[in-house]
Motif scaffolding. Structure first.
Motif, mmCIF file in Angstrom:
data_model
loop_
_atom_site.group_PDB
_atom_site.id
_atom_site.type_symbol
_atom_site.label_atom_id
_atom_site.label_comp_id
_atom_site.label_asym_id
_atom_site.label_seq_id
_atom_site.Cartn_x
_atom_site.Cartn_y
_atom_site.Cartn_z
ATOM 1 N N GLN A 172 0.786 -1.142 -0.002
ATOM 2 C CA GLN A 172 -0.052 -0.160 0.022
ATOM 3 C C GLN A 172 0.763 1.275 0.066
ATOM 4 O O GLN A 172 2.045 1.122 0.491
ATOM 5 N N SER A 173 0.212 2.253 -0.641
ATOM 6 C CA SER A 173 1.145 3.629 -0.420
ATOM 7 C C SER A 173 1.221 4.104 0.927
ATOM 8 O O SER A 173 0.007 3.847 1.672
ATOM 9 N N PRO A 174 1.945 4.634 1.384
ATOM 10 C CA PRO A 174 2.233 5.305 2.923
ATOM 11 C C PRO A 174 0.786 6.345 3.190
ATOM 12 O O PRO A 174 0.169 6.238 4.051
ATOM 13 N N ALA A 175 0.304 6.968 1.974
ATOM 14 C CA ALA A 175 -0.686 7.860 2.453
ATOM 15 C C ALA A 175 -1.940 7.157 2.405
ATOM 16 O O ALA A 175 -2.639 7.506 3.319
ATOM 17 N N ARG A 176 -2.237 5.947 1.982
ATOM 18 C CA ARG A 176 -3.501 5.211 2.052
ATOM 19 C C ARG A 176 -3.426 4.604 3.415
ATOM 20 O O ARG A 176 -4.213 4.453 4.112
ATOM 21 N N SER A 177 -2.213 4.098 3.963
ATOM 22 C CA SER A 177 -2.082 3.504 5.135
ATOM 23 C C SER A 177 -2.406 4.586 6.345
ATOM 24 O O SER A 177 -3.139 4.527 7.183
ATOM 25 N N VAL A 178 -1.794 5.704 5.877
ATOM 26 C CA VAL A 178 -2.142 6.952 7.058
ATOM 27 C C VAL A 178 -3.516 7.338 7.001
ATOM 28 O O VAL A 178 -4.251 7.535 7.981
ATOM 29 N N CYS A 179 -4.253 7.365 5.751
ATOM 30 C CA CYS A 179 -5.713 7.531 5.775
ATOM 31 C C CYS A 179 -6.371 6.585 6.481
ATOM 32 O O CYS A 179 -7.319 6.678 7.256
ATOM 33 N N GLY A 180 -6.073 5.348 6.415
ATOM 34 C CA GLY A 180 -6.751 4.352 7.024
ATOM 35 C C GLY A 180 -6.483 4.256 8.360
ATOM 36 O O GLY A 180 -7.624 4.246 9.145
ATOM 37 N N VAL A 181 -5.605 4.510 9.262
ATOM 38 C CA VAL A 181 -5.174 4.891 10.595
ATOM 39 C C VAL A 181 -5.973 6.004 10.897
ATOM 40 O O VAL A 181 -6.591 5.863 11.881
#
Length: 180
Positions: free
Chosen positions: A82-91
């Motif tokens: 996953q892209s880091p932005a997508r992971s941050v958005c999920g968190v």
């Protein structure tokens, strides 16, 4: 000659059952989200005792739709990165939903208890002294049920996640022991 066939049929039926259950749960959650939005919007000004209850319903119905795009999705080549932005958005989505669920609990549960208390007197008609502002009872009951259901799903999600992490850790420890 036919020894493996019955096991394959049972596995297929089990997989089909699991898929149907998952689809049913997803459809039910989408339906509950839409119901939260609609009921909260219709009764936006019908709960002067705690005016944040309908707002909680609307936001708790919209938030999963808004943050739903951050779910993990496999790429075409099977890569699960996953892209880091997508992971941050999920968190951020997870933290927001948890905080909003806590806020909903703080707004809905006490209000529900107050309205259902035996000595509660709503300000209706000629009653103006010794009374309290009321809340649309079906909306409050629905909000109470939704907060409770959301907590049940949150606990279920936590248990599922912890079991998944445990299984991953046990596989990685087992693989390290075999290769050593």
């Amino acid at each position: 000659m036919w020894k493996g066939r019955s096991g394959e049929g049972l596995a297929f039926c089990g997989a089909a059952c699991v898929c149907c259950c998952i689809v049913g749960i997803i459809l039910a959650l989408i339906g509950l989200g839409i119901a939260k939005i609609v009921i909260g919007a219709i009764h936006l000004h019908d709960c002067p005792l705690q005016d944040l209850v309908p707002i909680w319903l609307i936001v708790s119905g919209v938030a999963p739709i808004f943050f739903g795009g951050s779910a993990r999705k496999q790429g075409d080549d099977g890569d699960e990165s996953q892209s880091p932005a997508r992971s941050v958005c999920g968190v951020i989505g997870l933290v927001f939903n948890l905080a909003w669920l806590i806020c909903g609990s703080l707004w809905v549960y006490p209000t529900f208890g107050t309205v259902n208390n035996d000595d509660f007197v709503p300000c209706i008609g000629n009653v103006t002294t010794g009374c309290s502002q009321d809340c649309h009872k079906p909306t409050l009951t629905f909000a109470f049920a939704m907060v409770t259901i959301d907590w049940i799903f949150f606990v279920f999600w936590c248990i599922t996640t912890l079991c998944s992490f445990r299984a991953i850790c046990s596989r990685s420890r087992g693989g390290a022991q075999i290769s050593a």
